[in-house]
Design an enzyme around this catalytic site. Structure first.
Site, PDB file in Angstrom:
ATOM      1  N   SER A 719      -5.799   4.718  12.607  1.00  0.00           N
ATOM      2  CA  SER A 719      -5.776   5.128  11.211  1.00  0.00           C
ATOM      3  C   SER A 719      -6.671   6.338  11.012  1.00  0.00           C
ATOM      4  CB  SER A 719      -6.257   3.986  10.313  1.00  0.00           C
ATOM      5  OG  SER A 719      -6.499   4.460   9.002  1.00  0.00           O
ATOM      6  N   TYR A 737     -12.437  -2.651   8.813  1.00  0.00           N
ATOM      7  CA  TYR A 737     -11.165  -2.019   9.159  1.00  0.00           C
ATOM      8  C   TYR A 737     -11.409  -0.670   9.828  1.00  0.00           C
ATOM      9  CZ  TYR A 737      -6.581   0.179   8.564  1.00  0.00           C
ATOM     10  OH  TYR A 737      -5.399   0.820   8.790  1.00  0.00           O
TER      11      TYR A 737
END
Length: 776
Positions: A719, A737
């Protein structure tokens, strides 16, 4: 009960009675012509009553007198004069026949002049050109004489003919071969061949009238020797070459002065065939071609079916100039133009009338087709074509492709041959038979400007789509254009061989009406652009769009750019994808499957996996992969945060494939979505297990075998919030995350040093909107 009819003596004697046509009334056009005289005598010998037509009353009356001197009854002969190209003349001939004989049993369309004897570039189309050339006919005169006249006669006679009646159209075998310098003759004759078949279909079903075509070969006479000698001279061939060429096509020898030899058929051979078709002995024969050629081996038509979508990967029309002559279906013309511009061409899109130009301009502006210019071009006016060609020469100096579409779209002349109006016949012959020849003539003349500047342009004639009514008129257009193309090819090749041309063209015709497939238009437009590309040159003249494109090509729809590039790229490879039921995982699986790899998709939801599999299988089937359902496998209930599930996934993949070439670590979770100070260790560990440790675990499982086999690719779907090598992206309430995604990136960087060069490992950093689609 015996199903077979008993064969009686009466039946046996019928063909020997000498009165096979007794009491039959027959219209014979061109009755006093060279072959017409033989036909007339045989018809009269068999007891027929004959309406003899022609253009010269004195010639007809002189012929009747000679027949009476030979013992034939004047009561069985009536004469009338007129040009059957005029439909009013045809109706008068029919009325006179009915008045004289009461009925019409047979119509023999035999009349027909030779037409202008000039090569394509010198064919006269206007009266001025005709006078300048010293000819007695224009191309239109010839087409109306050889095609329009039989059409008019059939329309006029059919309503007065009873069940079992017969129409016989006299064509020529040269309508199916090259015939140097005789395009004005063979083009309408080829159209007549298709017209005959259409008449047979219509009249056979509606009225029980039979229609057949007689194809005389070269007829034994001083005339044919003179014609062939002239062709030898025009082509700079050794005397006798043309005659030998056509004799070599024959398979039957006949008695000659020196025993068995290959000879031309005689006028009596032709007359005998027509007599048989006029008699009841041929009652079961309709829609057939009767060749009177001593067995000349000549195909009925050039036909090749296109069985694949063209490969566009190497197609490049950059800097190419393409002229498209459109008709009243301006939307289709724009589609052909657009398809060419997609490959880089600049297109001059011309139309026969200004109304179509206006409609096309609106479409082009709406689609922002900046590489398309519009023009007006009338193919029947040389100065109009010359003006367009001069514009191309002035602005581009080259011409790479030409596409010619029909003048009118389906239905604008009606759909029926028999019920066509007088205007329909004349306009059809002018616009769909003569105009393509006129355009070819002026185009061929102008192409001399490009000798030495570029390769010869690709030239493609395109038919209309299916009209849904039997395509009777579309067939006439196809047949006429085929004869034009055959003659054009042969003339150019001959002139090139003699040094009169520096290159020759090789036109083709795309035949679209054999299918009603929804993809017929894009398929044809694709192929037109491929032919313009000139890498593929097709020897057959007619290239038919298959009836069922999916069945013929193995593909269910027009392939996208990716569909043309990907298939076969990873044939024989295998891939394991976590989180493969939707989003990025599904799309990666889809593209790898299209590229030929066998795929194992894993995720938690079985329902979503099965839905994903069905979607990919349907696409693979449409592309043409056999047994597509065996190429996609799924494994449900795989939670990548569960080590046992990862063991199960690894073992299942090895059992299934043996060797895995692609491992895509796509599955993951979005994390706790809390500030670090508020997050529990359990939540932190859960995110690390699912997003990072699962990657490491699967790499450890699949990596050794990849290394051992010397090949493999691993992709960690990371990401943007995992940061870059020297830049971190703040994500305060998603620290777990972000850290897991940064770990995926770093893991790829570190392991690439140890797993390479056999294994390629990378991390793909996605924006947040894309990442949400990856979460399973």
């Amino acid at each position: 009960m015996n199903d077979f009819v008993q064969f009686t003596d009466d039946m046996a004697s019928q063909s020997k009675s000498g009165k096979r046509l007794e009491n039959k009334s027959i219209i014979l056009t061109g009755a006093a012509g060279s072959i017409g005289r033989f036909i007339t005598r045989q018809l009269l010998c068999e007891g027929a009553r004959v309406m003899m037509t022609g253009r010269d009353i004195s010639k007809l009356e002189e012929f009747v007198d000679s027949l009476c001197d030979d013992g034939f009854s004047r009561e069985n002969m009536v004469v009338t004069v007129g040009d059957c190209a005029d439909p009013e003349v045809c109706r008068r001939i029919v009325a006179d026949t009915v008045e004289a004989f009461g009925t019409i049993d047979v119509l023999v369309n035999n009349a027909g002049a030779a037409g202008p004897k000039y090569t394509l570039r010198d064919i006269p189309f206007s009266d001025i050109e005709m006078k300048t050339a010293g000819s007695d006919q224009t191309m239109f005169d010839s087409a109306m004489n050889l095609l329009g006249a039989p059409w008019n006669m059939a329309r006029a006679a059919a309503p007065h003919m009873s069940v079992g009646a017969s129409i016989i159209n006299v064509s020529t075998i040269f309508s199916r071969t090259h015939y140097f310098g005789r395009i004005p003759y063979v083009v309408p004759k080829s159209g007549l061949n298709a017209l005959s078949k259409g008449l047979a279909l219509e009249l056979g079903e509606e009225q029980g009238i039979r229609v057949n075509t007689v194809f005389p070969g070269p007829i034994e006479s001083e005339r044919i020797d003179t014609v062939f000698a002239r062709m030898d001279e025009l082509q700079n061939l050794e005397p006798g070459s043309t005659g030998r060429e056509f004799r070599d096509l024959m398979i039957t020898t006949r008695d000659g002065e020196e025993g068995l030899e290959y000879r031309y058929p005689t006028p009596t051979d032709v007359a005998s065939s027509i007599t048989w078709l006029a008699s009841g002995e041929s009652a079961a024969v309709s829609g057939h071609a009767v060749e009177v050629t001593n067995g000349m081996q000549v195909p009925a038509q050039s036909r090749s079916q296109l069985v694949s979508w063209p490969d566009k990967r190497l197609e490049d029309l950059s800097d190419n100039i393409v002229l498209i002559l459109g008709g009243s279906d301006y939307e289709e013309a724009v589609t052909f133009a657009e398809r060419h511009t997609e490959s880089g061409a600049r297109v001059l899109l011309a139309f026969r009338n200004l109304e179509s130009v206006g409609h096309a301009r609106s479409i082009i502006q709406a689609r922002e087709l900046e590489s398309v210019q519009l023009s007006h071009l009338d193919p029947l006016r040389r100065e109009s074509v010359d003006r367009t060609m001069q514009f191309i020469d002035d602005h581009f100096g080259r011409l790479d492709g030409v596409i010619v579409l029909p003048q009118k779209k389906n239905g604008q002349y009606g759909y029926s041959i028999c019920s066509a109006s007088d205007d329909d016949v004349e306009n059809f012959v002018k616009d769909e038979v003569v105009a393509p020849v006129a355009f070819a003539s002026t185009l061929a003349t102008n192409l001399s400007r490009w000798f030495g500047k570029c390769e010869p342009p690709a030239i493609t004639y395109v038919t209309n789509e299916s009209d849904g009514h039997g395509n009777l008129l579309n067939e006439v257009i196809r047949a006429s254009n085929e004869a034009l193309i055959r003659g054009w090819r042969h003339e150019d090749e001959t002139l090139k061989a003699s040094g009169d041309l520096s290159w020759s063209v090789q036109p083709n015709q795309l035949v679209r009406y054999d299918t009603e497939d929804k993809d017929a238009l894009p398929f044809a437009a694709d192929w037109a652009a491929t032919l313009t590309n000139r890498v593929r040159q097709m020897d057959p003249i007619n290239l038919w769009i298959p009836k069922n494109i999916k069945r013929a090509t193995g593909k269910g729809a027009m392939p996208t750019s990716l569909m043309r590039v990907l298939p076969g790229l990873h044939k024989g490879k295998t891939a394991v994808i976590t989180g493969g039921s939707l989003g990025i995982g599904l799309q990666l699986g889809r593209y790898l499957a299209i590229a030929g790899a066998r795929i194992l998709l894993s995720a938690r939801s079985e329902a979503k996996l099965l839905e994903a599999k069905a979607e990919i299988v349907e696409e693979l089937s449409g592309i043409g992969y056999p047994n597509a359902e065996t190429r996609i496998h799924v494994l449900a209930n795989i939670d990548v945060g569960n080590p046992a599930a990862l063991d199960q996934l690894h073992q299942h993949a090895i059992d299934l494939f043996g060797q895995v070439d692609f491992l895509i670590n796509n599955a993951g979770i979005s994390g706790a979505e809390e500030m670090v100070v508020d997050m529990t260790l359990k939540d932190w560990d859960r995110t690390m297990e699912a997003n990072l440790i699962s990657n490491y675990s699967l790499i450890r499982k699949f990596g050794p075998l990849m290394k051992d086999k010397g090949r493999g690719s691993i992709l960690n779907v990371s990401s943007y919030f995992g940061g870059e090598k020297y830049v971190a992206v703040a994500y305060p309430n998603r620290a777990d995350y972000a850290v897991s995604k940064a770990g995926q990136r770093v893991l790829a960087e570190i392991l690439s040093r140890h797993l390479g060069p056999e294994i390629q490992i990378n991390a793909l950093a996605l924006a947040q909107s894309m990442v949400r689609d990856c979460v399973d």
